[in-house]
Design a protein around this motif. Sequence first.
Motif, PDB file in Angstrom:
ATOM      1  N   VAL A 112      37.426 -43.749   7.687  1.00 36.07           N
ATOM      2  CA  VAL A 112      36.623 -42.619   7.215  1.00 36.07           C
ATOM      3  C   VAL A 112      35.465 -42.406   8.168  1.00 36.07           C
ATOM      4  CG1 VAL A 112      35.245 -41.687   5.322  1.00 36.07           C
ATOM      5  CG2 VAL A 112      37.241 -43.132   4.820  1.00 36.07           C
ATOM      6  N   ARG A 113      35.272 -41.151   8.584  1.00 41.33           N
ATOM      7  CA  ARG A 113      34.126 -40.768   9.391  1.00 41.33           C
ATOM      8  C   ARG A 113      33.393 -39.653   8.659  1.00 41.33           C
ATOM      9  NH1 ARG A 113      32.338 -44.112  12.920  1.00 41.33           N
ATOM     10  NH2 ARG A 113      31.439 -42.358  14.119  1.00 41.33           N
ATOM     11  N   ALA A 114      32.075 -39.797   8.535  1.00 44.18           N
ATOM     12  CA  ALA A 114      31.259 -38.819   7.820  1.00 44.18           C
ATOM     13  C   ALA A 114      30.054 -38.457   8.662  1.00 44.18           C
ATOM     14  CB  ALA A 114      30.818 -39.361   6.474  1.00 44.18           C
ATOM     15  N   ALA A 115      29.689 -37.168   8.628  1.00 44.29           N
ATOM     16  CA  ALA A 115      28.529 -36.691   9.392  1.00 44.29           C
ATOM     17  C   ALA A 115      27.920 -35.511   8.662  1.00 44.29           C
ATOM     18  CB  ALA A 115      28.946 -36.304  10.798  1.00 44.29           C
ATOM     19  N   GLU A 116      26.665 -35.270   8.942  1.00 43.14           N
ATOM     20  CA  GLU A 116      25.989 -34.138   8.320  1.00 43.14           C
ATOM     21  C   GLU A 116      26.598 -32.835   8.843  1.00 43.14           C
ATOM     22  OE1 GLU A 116      21.398 -32.624   7.457  1.00 43.14           O
ATOM     23  OE2 GLU A 116      21.789 -34.488   8.573  1.00 43.14           O
ATOM     24  N   TYR A 117      26.725 -31.863   7.965  1.00 44.46           N
ATOM     25  CA  TYR A 117      27.371 -30.593   8.289  1.00 44.46           C
ATOM     26  C   TYR A 117      26.542 -29.846   9.334  1.00 44.46           C
ATOM     27  CZ  TYR A 117      29.518 -26.009   7.616  1.00 44.46           C
ATOM     28  OH  TYR A 117      30.160 -24.800   7.813  1.00 44.46           O
ATOM     29  N   LYS A 118      27.203 -29.426  10.397  1.00 43.69           N
ATOM     30  CA  LYS A 118      26.533 -28.700  11.457  1.00 43.69           C
ATOM     31  C   LYS A 118      26.447 -27.222  11.070  1.00 43.69           C
ATOM     32  CE  LYS A 118      26.563 -27.870  16.439  1.00 43.69           C
ATOM     33  NZ  LYS A 118      27.259 -28.071  17.717  1.00 43.69           N
ATOM     34  N   ILE A 119      25.233 -26.742  10.906  1.00 38.32           N
ATOM     35  CA  ILE A 119      25.005 -25.378  10.432  1.00 38.32           C
ATOM     36  C   ILE A 119      25.050 -24.427  11.612  1.00 38.32           C
ATOM     37  CG2 ILE A 119      23.385 -23.863   9.259  1.00 38.32           C
ATOM     38  CD1 ILE A 119      22.287 -26.388   7.861  1.00 38.32           C
ATOM     39  N   ASP A 120      25.810 -23.351  11.447  1.00 37.46           N
ATOM     40  CA  ASP A 120      25.911 -22.325  12.483  1.00 37.46           C
ATOM     41  C   ASP A 120      24.751 -21.345  12.293  1.00 37.46           C
ATOM     42  OD1 ASP A 120      26.670 -20.612  14.437  1.00 37.46           O
ATOM     43  OD2 ASP A 120      28.317 -19.692  13.308  1.00 37.46           O
ATOM     44  N   MET A 237      19.105 -23.129   5.069  1.00 41.35           N
ATOM     45  CA  MET A 237      18.862 -22.882   3.648  1.00 41.35           C
ATOM     46  C   MET A 237      19.991 -22.032   3.059  1.00 41.35           C
ATOM     47  SD  MET A 237      16.057 -24.312   2.672  1.00 41.35           S
ATOM     48  CE  MET A 237      14.439 -24.917   3.225  1.00 41.35           C
ATOM     49  N   LYS A 238      20.154 -22.186   1.767  1.00 38.06           N
ATOM     50  CA  LYS A 238      21.018 -21.275   1.023  1.00 38.06           C
ATOM     51  C   LYS A 238      20.184 -20.595  -0.051  1.00 38.06           C
ATOM     52  CE  LYS A 238      22.890 -25.027  -1.875  1.00 38.06           C
ATOM     53  NZ  LYS A 238      24.138 -25.683  -2.317  1.00 38.06           N
ATOM     54  N   LEU A 239      20.672 -19.501  -0.553  1.00 33.38           N
ATOM     55  CA  LEU A 239      19.920 -18.686  -1.509  1.00 33.38           C
ATOM     56  C   LEU A 239      20.194 -19.182  -2.919  1.00 33.38           C
ATOM     57  CD1 LEU A 239      18.042 -16.185  -1.516  1.00 33.38           C
ATOM     58  CD2 LEU A 239      20.087 -14.801  -1.924  1.00 33.38           C
ATOM     59  N   MET A 240      19.101 -19.326  -3.695  1.00 35.09           N
ATOM     60  CA  MET A 240      19.226 -19.801  -5.077  1.00 35.09           C
ATOM     61  C   MET A 240      18.590 -18.786  -6.018  1.00 35.09           C
ATOM     62  SD  MET A 240      17.869 -23.359  -6.819  1.00 35.09           S
ATOM     63  CE  MET A 240      16.234 -22.743  -7.239  1.00 35.09           C
ATOM     64  N   ILE A 253      24.576 -18.088   2.455  1.00 33.91           N
ATOM     65  CA  ILE A 253      24.505 -16.775   3.080  1.00 33.91           C
ATOM     66  C   ILE A 253      24.539 -16.956   4.592  1.00 33.91           C
ATOM     67  CG2 ILE A 253      23.251 -15.704   1.169  1.00 33.91           C
ATOM     68  CD1 ILE A 253      20.688 -16.020   2.801  1.00 33.91           C
ATOM     69  N   LYS A 254      25.016 -15.939   5.285  1.00 30.64           N
ATOM     70  CA  LYS A 254      25.079 -15.992   6.743  1.00 30.64           C
ATOM     71  C   LYS A 254      23.908 -15.193   7.312  1.00 30.64           C
ATOM     72  CE  LYS A 254      28.105 -15.162  10.696  1.00 30.64           C
ATOM     73  NZ  LYS A 254      29.409 -14.637  11.159  1.00 30.64           N
ATOM     74  N   VAL A 255      23.125 -15.843   8.183  1.00 28.98           N
ATOM     75  CA  VAL A 255      21.939 -15.219   8.764  1.00 28.98           C
ATOM     76  C   VAL A 255      22.097 -15.209  10.281  1.00 28.98           C
ATOM     77  CG1 VAL A 255      19.432 -15.276   8.949  1.00 28.98           C
ATOM     78  CG2 VAL A 255      20.548 -16.068   6.842  1.00 28.98           C
ATOM     79  N   SER A 256      21.836 -14.055  10.874  1.00 32.98           N
ATOM     80  CA  SER A 256      21.887 -13.933  12.338  1.00 32.98           C
ATOM     81  C   SER A 256      20.940 -12.814  12.753  1.00 32.98           C
ATOM     82  CB  SER A 256      23.315 -13.643  12.809  1.00 32.98           C
ATOM     83  OG  SER A 256      23.763 -12.405  12.262  1.00 32.98           O
ATOM     84  N   PHE A 257      20.658 -12.765  14.046  1.00 30.35           N
ATOM     85  CA  PHE A 257      19.830 -11.665  14.546  1.00 30.35           C
ATOM     86  C   PHE A 257      20.740 -10.498  14.925  1.00 30.35           C
ATOM     87  CE2 PHE A 257      20.984 -14.229  18.164  1.00 30.35           C
ATOM     88  CZ  PHE A 257      21.306 -13.321  19.142  1.00 30.35           C
ATOM     89  N   ASP A 258      20.204  -9.307  14.789  1.00 31.36           N
ATOM     90  CA  ASP A 258      20.994  -8.109  15.070  1.00 31.36           C
ATOM     91  C   ASP A 258      21.078  -7.891  16.572  1.00 31.36           C
ATOM     92  OD1 ASP A 258      22.335  -5.657  14.767  1.00 31.36           O
ATOM     93  OD2 ASP A 258      20.420  -4.593  14.949  1.00 31.36           O
TER      94      ASP A 258
END
Length: 435
Positions: A112-120, A237-240, A253-258
């Motif tokens: 088993v290999r576990a790692a923190e989720y890499k956020i895009d 972050m995620k929206l609550m 939610i997906k956040v990016s610059f325009d």
Amino acid sequence: MAAATIVHDTSEAVELCAPCGLYLKPITKMTISVALPQLKQPGKSISNWEVMERLKGMVQTHQFSTLRISKSTMDFIRFEGEVENKSLVKSFLACLDGKTIKLSGFSDILKVRAAEYKIDFPTRHDWDSFFRDAKDMNETLPGERPDTIHLEGLPCKWFAAKDSGSEKPSEEVLIKVFRKFGEIRNVDIPMLDPYREEMTGRNFHTFSFGGHLNFEAYVQYQEYAGFIMAMNALRGMKLMFKGDDGKAVACNIKVSFDSTKHLSDASIKKRQLERQKLQELEKQREEQKRKEKEAEEKQKEEERKQRELEEYERERKREEKLRRREQKQKDRELRRNKKQLEKLQAEEQKKLQEKIKLEERKLLLAQRNLQSIRLIAELLSRAKVTSIFISAANEEPNRTRLFTNLRGGWRLLFIKQQILYLSSCYSLFQKLKKA
């Protein structure tokens, strides 16, 4: 976007807009990979569900908020797990990373290999280098510099105006929520524009797996500082959303610059022109539809009048047919009544003739009876005269013999005549009686 999940622990939530019940909660996801051994026996397979249950048992007293399979191959199974708090991620990683799993029926051990989720999530270097290197961008103009945030997967219900009765998002609510980071120059929610889909060919009405209607939005800040603060606050972050009953749910939610100059003055003007063209086209279509509808209604009206005329003609013919039938029936009744009357008159006439004949017969019989009576009376009177004559002759004895002989011959002749006459009268009387 991912479905909204229930949040039991809101201690790490950061306020975004309390009046709207919106908060930001750290993303607490991790990636777990389980290496699979080569299966030597044909027909034998490893249960993904069993592996998932073993992973849940390895975290001891804690438990995953969500645990799902993101990818499965012959060599490995990859899971995405999420926990309630950021502080639990390290504990989970310590319980999982580098550990092994022994499945029943298999001699090989699964690593088993576990790692923190890499956020895009884009970094400051990403947007700075993009706008610096872009040849068609003018950083002195709004929308062509790093000032606009593109958000996707926002739940419509969370951004709907209260007491409006609608579940569509509101630009006023969107401005109210993101004004926290700085003065907002402009916002845009494509799904609220009825012409946007026709202009871009995109469908802005997308549903998430949880059944919530999501939308995308563009938020443009007046200053670069507001854009930086918003991007830093939304990173990881995620929206609550916390309701009035205290229950909370969260979604990614997906956040990016325009990078498309969506809210630049040129793009806004272009959309306005396209919108005006579409509005004119829509007016033309509506006018065409109105004319077609009027023509259709006119045709329907003419068809209705034609049907009414045909119905009136059919009704008139039917009434005429009924009238002729009634007239024929009346004529038949008159003829039948006339025949009955003639028959009755004939019967009455016949009865009258028979009655007249009967009366005439009675009269004739009475006349004949009277004649018979008169004849008998005449015969009796003649017989009486003869008797008197004979008596007188017998009283004169001194007459001569000649006279005596003559009297005897005459008497004999007279008696014969009387007998013949009486015989004929009797026969006539019998005939009258029989008649």
